[in-house]
Design an enzyme around this catalytic site. Structure first.
Site, short mmCIF file in Angstrom:
data_model
loop_
_atom_site.label_atom_id
_atom_site.label_comp_id
_atom_site.label_asym_id
_atom_site.label_seq_id
_atom_site.Cartn_x
_atom_site.Cartn_y
_atom_site.Cartn_z
N ASN A 94 46.55 -23.74 8.51
CA ASN A 94 46.26 -22.67 9.69
C ASN A 94 46.20 -23.56 10.95
O ASN A 94 45.79 -24.55 10.97
CB ASN A 94 44.87 -21.96 8.92
CG ASN A 94 43.70 -22.74 9.66
OD1 ASN A 94 43.30 -22.61 11.01
ND2 ASN A 94 42.94 -23.79 9.15
N PHE A 98 40.36 -20.48 16.62
CA PHE A 98 39.22 -20.07 16.88
C PHE A 98 39.29 -18.37 17.27
O PHE A 98 38.57 -18.22 18.48
CB PHE A 98 38.26 -20.91 18.00
CG PHE A 98 38.06 -22.20 17.37
CD1 PHE A 98 37.85 -22.55 16.15
CD2 PHE A 98 37.40 -23.19 18.37
CE1 PHE A 98 37.44 -23.70 15.74
CE2 PHE A 98 37.13 -24.54 18.04
CZ PHE A 98 37.10 -24.71 16.51
N SER A 157 37.90 -29.25 14.45
CA SER A 157 39.12 -28.32 14.27
C SER A 157 40.38 -28.88 15.03
O SER A 157 40.27 -29.18 16.17
CB SER A 157 38.72 -27.09 14.81
OG SER A 157 38.03 -26.36 13.75
N ASN A 159 42.97 -27.36 16.07
CA ASN A 159 44.05 -26.13 16.75
C ASN A 159 43.36 -25.59 18.24
O ASN A 159 43.81 -24.81 18.67
CB ASN A 159 43.83 -25.02 15.75
CG ASN A 159 44.47 -25.26 14.33
OD1 ASN A 159 45.62 -25.86 14.23
ND2 ASN A 159 43.86 -25.00 13.37
N THR A 160 42.14 -26.72 18.77
CA THR A 160 41.79 -26.52 20.02
C THR A 160 42.14 -27.78 20.65
O THR A 160 41.60 -28.81 20.36
CB THR A 160 40.40 -25.94 20.23
OG1 THR A 160 40.16 -24.91 19.66
CG2 THR A 160 40.04 -25.89 21.53
N LYS A 191 30.11 -31.28 12.44
CA LYS A 191 31.26 -31.28 11.47
C LYS A 191 32.50 -32.17 11.86
O LYS A 191 33.05 -31.87 12.78
CB LYS A 191 31.60 -29.64 11.33
CG LYS A 191 32.73 -29.54 10.05
CD LYS A 191 32.87 -28.14 9.73
CE LYS A 191 34.04 -27.80 8.83
NZ LYS A 191 34.24 -26.37 8.24
N ASN A 220 36.48 -30.78 7.74
CA ASN A 220 37.29 -29.97 8.28
C ASN A 220 38.80 -30.10 7.61
O ASN A 220 38.95 -30.93 6.83
CB ASN A 220 37.36 -30.10 9.68
CG ASN A 220 37.63 -28.47 10.27
OD1 ASN A 220 38.27 -27.73 9.85
ND2 ASN A 220 36.72 -28.13 11.05
C1 LIG Z 1 42.19 -20.16 7.76
C2 LIG Z 1 41.04 -21.24 7.78
C3 LIG Z 1 40.26 -21.16 8.95
C4 LIG Z 1 39.36 -22.08 9.31
N1 LIG Z 1 38.51 -21.73 10.40
C5 LIG Z 1 37.43 -22.68 10.41
C6 LIG Z 1 36.56 -22.68 11.71
O1 LIG Z 1 36.93 -21.68 12.50
N2 LIG Z 1 35.57 -23.55 11.78
C7 LIG Z 1 35.56 -24.55 11.11
O2 LIG Z 1 34.64 -25.34 11.47
N3 LIG Z 1 36.24 -24.69 9.78
C8 LIG Z 1 37.32 -23.66 9.62
N4 LIG Z 1 38.10 -23.80 8.48
C9 LIG Z 1 37.79 -25.25 7.86
C10 LIG Z 1 37.02 -24.69 6.51
O3 LIG Z 1 35.71 -24.42 6.74
C11 LIG Z 1 36.76 -26.03 5.56
O4 LIG Z 1 36.20 -27.18 6.39
C12 LIG Z 1 38.09 -26.77 5.13
O5 LIG Z 1 39.25 -25.56 4.94
C13 LIG Z 1 38.16 -27.70 3.82
O6 LIG Z 1 37.58 -26.76 2.90
P1 LIG Z 1 38.59 -26.20 1.65
O7 LIG Z 1 39.56 -27.20 1.31
O8 LIG Z 1 37.67 -25.63 0.69
O9 LIG Z 1 39.35 -24.87 2.28
C14 LIG Z 1 39.11 -22.95 8.24
C15 LIG Z 1 39.87 -23.22 7.34
C16 LIG Z 1 40.86 -22.32 6.89
C17 LIG Z 1 41.81 -22.19 5.82
#
Ligand SMILES: Cc1cc2nc3c(=O)[nH]c(=O)nc-3n(C[C@H](O)[C@H](O)[C@H](O)COP(=O)(O)O)c2cc1C
Length: 330
Positions: A94, A98, A157, A159-160, A191, A220
Protein backbone atom coordinates in the site's frame (compact mmCIF):
# COMPACT_ATOMS: atom_id res chain seq x y z
CA UNK A 1 -14.87 -0.92 6.15
CA UNK A 2 -18.13 -0.07 4.37
CA UNK A 3 -19.78 -3.09 6.02
CA UNK A 4 -18.40 -2.06 9.40
CA UNK A 5 -19.80 1.45 9.02
CA UNK A 6 -23.19 0.11 7.86
CA UNK A 7 -23.40 -2.27 10.82
CA UNK A 8 -22.61 0.60 13.16
CA UNK A 9 -25.70 2.44 11.95
CA UNK A 10 -28.05 -0.39 12.93
CA UNK A 11 -29.28 0.17 16.48
CA UNK A 12 -28.19 -2.65 18.77
CA UNK A 13 -25.97 -4.29 16.13
CA UNK A 14 -22.70 -3.70 17.96
CA UNK A 15 -24.13 -5.18 21.14
CA UNK A 16 -25.42 -8.27 19.32
CA UNK A 17 -22.11 -8.74 17.49
CA UNK A 18 -20.21 -8.40 20.73
CA UNK A 19 -22.36 -11.06 22.37
CA UNK A 20 -21.65 -13.44 19.49
CA UNK A 21 -18.05 -12.63 18.58
CA UNK A 22 -16.42 -10.44 21.23
CA UNK A 23 -13.48 -11.60 23.33
CA UNK A 24 -15.05 -12.99 26.49
CA UNK A 25 -12.69 -15.62 27.76
CA UNK A 26 -11.12 -14.24 30.97
CA UNK A 27 -7.85 -16.01 30.18
CA UNK A 28 -7.32 -13.48 27.36
CA UNK A 29 -7.43 -10.39 29.56
CA UNK A 30 -4.38 -8.14 29.66
CA UNK A 31 -3.65 -5.28 32.04
CA UNK A 32 -1.34 -2.74 30.38
CA UNK A 33 -0.95 1.03 29.96
CA UNK A 34 -3.25 1.42 32.96
CA UNK A 35 -6.07 -0.17 30.94
CA UNK A 36 -7.94 -3.48 31.07
CA UNK A 37 -7.82 -5.07 27.63
CA UNK A 38 -10.43 -7.83 27.10
CA UNK A 39 -7.93 -9.59 24.83
CA UNK A 40 -4.42 -9.03 23.48
CA UNK A 41 -5.40 -8.84 19.78
CA UNK A 42 -5.92 -5.32 18.45
CA UNK A 43 -6.61 -3.87 15.04
CA UNK A 44 -3.51 -2.13 13.68
CA UNK A 45 -3.58 1.46 12.45
CA UNK A 46 -4.71 2.28 8.93
CA UNK A 47 -7.93 0.27 8.73
CA UNK A 48 -10.21 2.63 10.65
CA UNK A 49 -8.32 5.77 9.69
CA UNK A 50 -11.10 8.17 10.63
CA UNK A 51 -12.56 6.43 13.68
CA UNK A 52 -15.77 5.48 11.90
CA UNK A 53 -16.10 1.88 13.04
CA UNK A 54 -14.52 1.45 16.46
CA UNK A 55 -17.60 0.05 18.21
CA UNK A 56 -18.25 -2.65 15.60
CA UNK A 57 -14.56 -3.52 15.26
CA UNK A 58 -14.36 -3.94 19.02
CA UNK A 59 -17.53 -6.03 18.95
CA UNK A 60 -16.22 -8.56 16.41
CA UNK A 61 -13.30 -9.46 18.63
CA UNK A 62 -10.60 -6.81 18.64
CA UNK A 63 -9.59 -6.05 22.21
CA UNK A 64 -8.53 -2.58 21.07
CA UNK A 65 -8.65 -0.51 17.92
CA UNK A 66 -5.93 1.88 16.81
CA UNK A 67 -7.46 4.61 14.67
CA UNK A 68 -5.52 6.81 12.25
CA UNK A 69 -3.03 7.62 11.10
CA UNK A 70 -4.60 11.05 11.44
CA UNK A 71 -2.77 14.24 10.56
CA UNK A 72 -3.30 17.79 11.79
CA UNK A 73 -4.76 18.82 8.43
CA UNK A 74 -7.21 16.70 6.45
CA UNK A 75 -5.61 15.36 3.26
CA UNK A 76 -6.60 13.10 0.33
CA UNK A 77 -3.60 10.75 0.31
CA UNK A 78 -1.94 9.45 -2.84
CA UNK A 79 -3.69 8.96 -6.19
CA UNK A 80 -5.43 5.62 -6.74
CA UNK A 81 -4.69 2.80 -7.26
CA UNK A 82 -2.73 2.76 -4.04
CA UNK A 83 -3.47 -0.65 -2.53
CA UNK A 84 -2.55 -4.00 -4.09
CA UNK A 85 -3.04 -7.57 -2.90
CA UNK A 86 -0.25 -10.06 -3.57
CA UNK A 87 -2.55 -13.07 -3.26
CA UNK A 88 0.11 -15.78 -3.46
CA UNK A 89 1.81 -14.23 -0.42
CA UNK A 90 -1.39 -13.23 1.38
CA UNK A 91 0.34 -9.85 1.48
CA UNK A 92 -0.55 -6.24 0.68
CA UNK A 93 1.43 -3.41 -0.85
CA UNK A 94 0.00 0.00 0.00
CA UNK A 95 0.92 3.60 -0.59
CA UNK A 96 -2.21 5.19 0.84
CA UNK A 97 -0.30 8.25 2.06
CA UNK A 98 -2.34 9.06 5.18
CA UNK A 99 -5.67 9.81 3.52
CA UNK A 100 -7.76 11.11 6.44
CA UNK A 101 -10.24 13.74 7.53
CA UNK A 102 -7.89 15.29 10.07
CA UNK A 103 -7.26 14.87 13.78
CA UNK A 104 -10.09 17.14 14.87
CA UNK A 105 -12.68 15.16 12.90
CA UNK A 106 -11.49 11.89 14.44
CA UNK A 107 -11.60 13.47 17.89
CA UNK A 108 -15.19 14.60 17.35
CA UNK A 109 -16.21 11.05 16.37
CA UNK A 110 -14.46 9.59 19.39
CA UNK A 111 -16.01 12.01 21.85
CA UNK A 112 -19.00 9.69 22.27
CA UNK A 113 -17.95 7.03 24.73
CA UNK A 114 -17.63 3.59 23.16
CA UNK A 115 -16.94 0.33 24.88
CA UNK A 116 -13.68 -0.46 23.17
CA UNK A 117 -10.17 0.72 23.98
CA UNK A 118 -9.10 3.18 21.29
CA UNK A 119 -5.55 4.24 20.55
CA UNK A 120 -4.98 7.19 18.22
CA UNK A 121 -2.05 7.10 15.80
CA UNK A 122 -0.74 10.47 14.57
CA UNK A 123 1.50 11.36 11.64
CA UNK A 124 2.81 14.36 9.74
CA UNK A 125 0.64 16.30 7.30
CA UNK A 126 2.21 15.86 3.86
CA UNK A 127 2.11 19.57 2.98
CA UNK A 128 3.98 20.52 6.14
CA UNK A 129 7.77 20.83 5.76
CA UNK A 130 9.93 18.31 7.58
CA UNK A 131 11.40 21.19 9.59
CA UNK A 132 7.95 22.02 10.98
CA UNK A 133 7.04 18.45 11.82
CA UNK A 134 7.04 18.88 15.58
CA UNK A 135 4.41 21.62 15.57
CA UNK A 136 2.27 19.53 13.24
CA UNK A 137 2.42 16.42 15.46
CA UNK A 138 1.76 18.57 18.51
CA UNK A 139 -1.38 20.01 16.88
CA UNK A 140 -2.69 16.48 16.25
CA UNK A 141 -1.77 15.36 19.75
CA UNK A 142 -3.61 18.29 21.29
CA UNK A 143 -6.69 17.56 19.20
CA UNK A 144 -6.99 13.90 20.17
CA UNK A 145 -5.48 13.69 23.67
CA UNK A 146 -8.85 14.01 25.38
CA UNK A 147 -10.38 11.03 23.54
CA UNK A 148 -7.43 8.64 23.19
CA UNK A 149 -6.80 5.74 25.57
CA UNK A 150 -3.24 5.81 24.25
CA UNK A 151 -1.41 7.82 21.61
CA UNK A 152 1.07 6.62 18.98
CA UNK A 153 3.62 8.79 17.22
CA UNK A 154 4.01 7.22 13.80
CA UNK A 155 7.42 7.90 12.31
CA UNK A 156 7.56 4.74 10.24
CA UNK A 157 5.14 4.87 7.31
CA UNK A 158 7.00 4.72 4.00
CA UNK A 159 4.44 6.78 2.08
CA UNK A 160 5.04 10.30 3.41
CA UNK A 161 8.35 11.63 2.07
CA UNK A 162 10.89 12.16 4.84
CA UNK A 163 8.70 10.78 7.62
CA UNK A 164 11.00 7.92 8.53
CA UNK A 165 13.93 10.33 8.96
CA UNK A 166 12.20 11.31 12.18
CA UNK A 167 13.29 7.94 13.60
CA UNK A 168 16.80 9.36 14.03
CA UNK A 169 17.10 9.76 17.77
CA UNK A 170 18.32 13.38 17.51
CA UNK A 171 15.00 14.23 15.92
CA UNK A 172 12.81 11.68 17.64
CA UNK A 173 13.72 12.78 21.16
CA UNK A 174 12.52 16.40 20.77
CA UNK A 175 9.43 15.24 18.88
CA UNK A 176 8.35 12.77 21.57
CA UNK A 177 9.14 15.25 24.34
CA UNK A 178 7.02 17.93 22.70
CA UNK A 179 4.09 15.55 22.19
CA UNK A 180 4.31 14.30 25.74
CA UNK A 181 4.10 17.86 27.04
CA UNK A 182 0.65 18.41 25.57
CA UNK A 183 -1.00 15.04 26.27
CA UNK A 184 -0.70 14.89 30.04
CA UNK A 185 -1.11 11.39 31.40
CA UNK A 186 -2.23 9.72 28.15
CA UNK A 187 0.10 6.75 27.51
CA UNK A 188 2.55 7.50 24.69
CA UNK A 189 4.07 4.98 22.27
CA UNK A 190 6.19 5.23 19.13
CA UNK A 191 5.71 3.02 16.07
CA UNK A 192 8.86 1.96 14.23
CA UNK A 193 9.79 0.50 10.87
CA UNK A 194 11.11 -3.03 10.30
CA UNK A 195 13.74 -1.59 7.95
CA UNK A 196 15.78 0.02 10.73
CA UNK A 197 19.26 -1.35 11.27
CA UNK A 198 19.61 -3.29 14.52
CA UNK A 199 21.68 -0.55 16.13
CA UNK A 200 18.97 1.99 15.31
CA UNK A 201 16.37 -0.28 16.93
CA UNK A 202 18.59 -0.34 20.02
CA UNK A 203 19.00 3.44 19.97
CA UNK A 204 15.23 3.96 19.84
CA UNK A 205 14.73 1.44 22.64
CA UNK A 206 17.24 3.31 24.81
CA UNK A 207 15.61 6.63 23.97
CA UNK A 208 12.15 5.32 24.83
CA UNK A 209 13.37 4.13 28.21
CA UNK A 210 15.25 7.37 28.89
CA UNK A 211 12.20 9.47 28.04
CA UNK A 212 9.97 7.16 30.10
CA UNK A 213 7.79 6.46 27.13
CA UNK A 214 5.06 3.90 27.71
CA UNK A 215 5.85 1.63 24.80
CA UNK A 216 6.88 0.82 21.25
CA UNK A 217 4.87 -0.67 18.39
CA UNK A 218 6.96 -2.97 16.22
CA UNK A 219 6.49 -2.86 13.32
CA UNK A 220 5.04 -0.87 10.45
CA UNK A 221 5.21 -2.11 6.82
CA UNK A 222 8.51 -2.74 5.02
CA UNK A 223 9.89 -1.16 1.87
CA UNK A 224 11.70 -4.46 1.22
CA UNK A 225 10.41 -7.04 -1.26
CA UNK A 226 12.39 -10.10 -0.17
CA UNK A 227 11.01 -13.59 0.19
CA UNK A 228 7.94 -13.15 -1.99
CA UNK A 229 6.48 -16.01 -4.00
CA UNK A 230 4.41 -13.65 -6.16
CA UNK A 231 5.93 -13.16 -9.59
CA UNK A 232 8.42 -10.33 -10.13
CA UNK A 233 6.11 -8.73 -12.69
CA UNK A 234 3.17 -8.62 -10.33
CA UNK A 235 5.35 -7.19 -7.57
CA UNK A 236 6.80 -4.57 -9.93
CA UNK A 237 3.31 -3.66 -11.16
CA UNK A 238 2.22 -2.88 -7.60
CA UNK A 239 4.97 -0.28 -7.46
CA UNK A 240 6.35 1.48 -4.40
CA UNK A 241 4.81 1.35 -0.95
CA UNK A 242 4.80 -0.63 2.27
CA UNK A 243 4.58 -4.42 2.21
CA UNK A 244 2.56 -6.14 4.95
CA UNK A 245 1.47 -9.65 5.86
CA UNK A 246 3.42 -12.91 6.23
CA UNK A 247 6.55 -11.75 4.33
CA UNK A 248 7.05 -9.30 7.21
CA UNK A 249 6.72 -11.87 9.98
CA UNK A 250 10.35 -12.83 10.57
CA UNK A 251 11.74 -9.32 10.67
CA UNK A 252 8.94 -7.98 12.87
CA UNK A 253 9.51 -10.84 15.30
CA UNK A 254 13.26 -10.21 15.32
CA UNK A 255 12.73 -6.50 16.05
CA UNK A 256 10.36 -7.40 18.88
CA UNK A 257 12.87 -9.82 20.42
CA UNK A 258 15.61 -7.22 20.19
CA UNK A 259 13.44 -4.57 21.84
CA UNK A 260 12.42 -6.89 24.67
CA UNK A 261 15.94 -8.00 25.44
CA UNK A 262 17.16 -4.41 25.34
CA UNK A 263 14.42 -2.89 27.53
CA UNK A 264 13.68 -5.66 30.04
CA UNK A 265 10.26 -5.07 31.51
CA UNK A 266 10.37 -1.29 31.23
CA UNK A 267 8.14 -0.87 28.17
CA UNK A 268 4.88 -2.13 26.78
CA UNK A 269 5.67 -3.72 23.41
CA UNK A 270 2.91 -4.09 20.83
CA UNK A 271 3.82 -6.54 18.07
CA UNK A 272 2.52 -6.11 14.51
CA UNK A 273 3.59 -7.55 11.18
CA UNK A 274 2.53 -10.81 9.59
CA UNK A 275 0.32 -12.16 12.36
CA UNK A 276 -2.27 -14.40 10.73
CA UNK A 277 -2.74 -17.44 12.97
CA UNK A 278 -3.22 -18.00 16.70
CA UNK A 279 0.28 -19.50 16.73
CA UNK A 280 1.69 -16.30 15.26
CA UNK A 281 0.04 -14.25 18.01
CA UNK A 282 1.17 -16.71 20.65
CA UNK A 283 4.74 -16.62 19.35
CA UNK A 284 4.81 -12.81 19.70
CA UNK A 285 3.45 -12.95 23.24
CA UNK A 286 6.05 -15.60 24.05
CA UNK A 287 8.75 -13.37 22.58
CA UNK A 288 7.80 -10.56 24.94
CA UNK A 289 4.93 -8.71 23.31
CA UNK A 290 2.42 -7.29 25.77
CA UNK A 291 -0.24 -7.01 23.06
CA UNK A 292 -0.42 -7.81 19.34
CA UNK A 293 -2.00 -6.10 16.36
CA UNK A 294 -2.89 -7.13 12.84
CA UNK A 295 -4.22 -5.60 9.64
CA UNK A 296 -3.43 -7.84 6.65
CA UNK A 297 -4.49 -11.06 8.40
CA UNK A 298 -7.91 -9.50 8.97
CA UNK A 299 -8.19 -8.42 5.33
CA UNK A 300 -7.57 -11.97 4.10
CA UNK A 301 -9.27 -13.71 7.01
CA UNK A 302 -12.56 -11.82 6.99
CA UNK A 303 -15.00 -10.73 9.70
CA UNK A 304 -14.74 -13.91 11.80
CA UNK A 305 -10.97 -13.85 11.81
CA UNK A 306 -10.56 -12.02 15.16
CA UNK A 307 -12.81 -14.55 16.84
CA UNK A 308 -10.75 -17.42 15.42
CA UNK A 309 -7.52 -15.90 16.69
CA UNK A 310 -9.02 -15.27 20.13
CA UNK A 311 -10.36 -18.81 20.37
CA UNK A 312 -7.04 -20.34 19.32
CA UNK A 313 -5.08 -18.12 21.68
CA UNK A 314 -7.36 -18.92 24.60
CA UNK A 315 -6.85 -22.62 23.95
CA UNK A 316 -3.07 -22.19 23.98
CA UNK A 317 -3.19 -20.12 27.14
CA UNK A 318 -5.28 -22.73 28.93
CA UNK A 319 -2.74 -25.38 27.94
CA UNK A 320 -0.05 -23.21 29.53
CA UNK A 321 -1.78 -21.46 32.42
CA UNK A 322 1.18 -19.56 33.94
CA UNK A 323 2.17 -18.17 30.58
CA UNK A 324 5.28 -20.32 30.73
CA UNK A 325 5.11 -20.82 27.03
CA UNK A 326 7.04 -23.53 25.25
CA UNK A 327 8.44 -20.83 23.00
CA UNK A 328 9.64 -18.45 25.67
CA UNK A 329 13.08 -20.03 25.94
CA UNK A 330 13.70 -20.20 22.23
C1 LIG B 1 -3.62 -0.59 3.63
C2 LIG B 1 -2.78 -0.32 4.86
C3 LIG B 1 -2.80 0.94 5.44
C4 LIG B 1 -2.02 1.20 6.57
N1 LIG B 1 -2.06 2.44 7.14
C5 LIG B 1 -1.34 2.68 8.27
C6 LIG B 1 -1.41 3.94 8.89
O1 LIG B 1 -2.14 4.84 8.48
N2 LIG B 1 -0.64 4.14 10.00
C7 LIG B 1 0.17 3.16 10.53
O2 LIG B 1 0.82 3.40 11.55
N3 LIG B 1 0.22 1.95 9.96
C8 LIG B 1 -0.51 1.69 8.84
N4 LIG B 1 -0.45 0.46 8.27
C9 LIG B 1 0.47 -0.56 8.85
C10 LIG B 1 -0.25 -1.52 9.80
O3 LIG B 1 -0.79 -0.83 10.90
C11 LIG B 1 0.72 -2.61 10.32
O4 LIG B 1 1.72 -2.01 11.10
C12 LIG B 1 1.39 -3.37 9.19
O5 LIG B 1 0.50 -3.57 8.11
C13 LIG B 1 1.93 -4.73 9.63
O6 LIG B 1 0.88 -5.55 10.12
P1 LIG B 1 0.15 -6.68 9.22
O7 LIG B 1 1.21 -7.51 8.59
O8 LIG B 1 -0.72 -7.40 10.18
O9 LIG B 1 -0.65 -5.94 8.19
C14 LIG B 1 -1.22 0.17 7.13
C15 LIG B 1 -1.23 -1.10 6.55
C16 LIG B 1 -1.99 -1.36 5.44
C17 LIG B 1 -1.98 -2.74 4.85
Amino acid sequence: MRAVIAAGRVPGAARALRAALGPRDPVLRVRALGLDFPGPLGLAAGFDKDARGTAVLGAIGFGFVEVGTVTAQAQPGNPKPRLFRLMADRAIVNRMGFNNHGAAAAAARLSRPGDVIVGVNIGKTKAVAEADAIADYVASARAVAGVADYLVVNVSSPNTPGLRNLQETDRLGPLLTAVREVIGAVPLLVKIAPDLADEDVDAIADLAVALRLDGIIATNTTIGREGLVSGAEEVAAAGPGGLSGPPLRERSLAVLRRLRSRTGDQLVLIAAGGIETPDDAWERLAAGATLVQAYTGFVYGGPFWPRRINAGLARRMRDCPDNETPLSDS
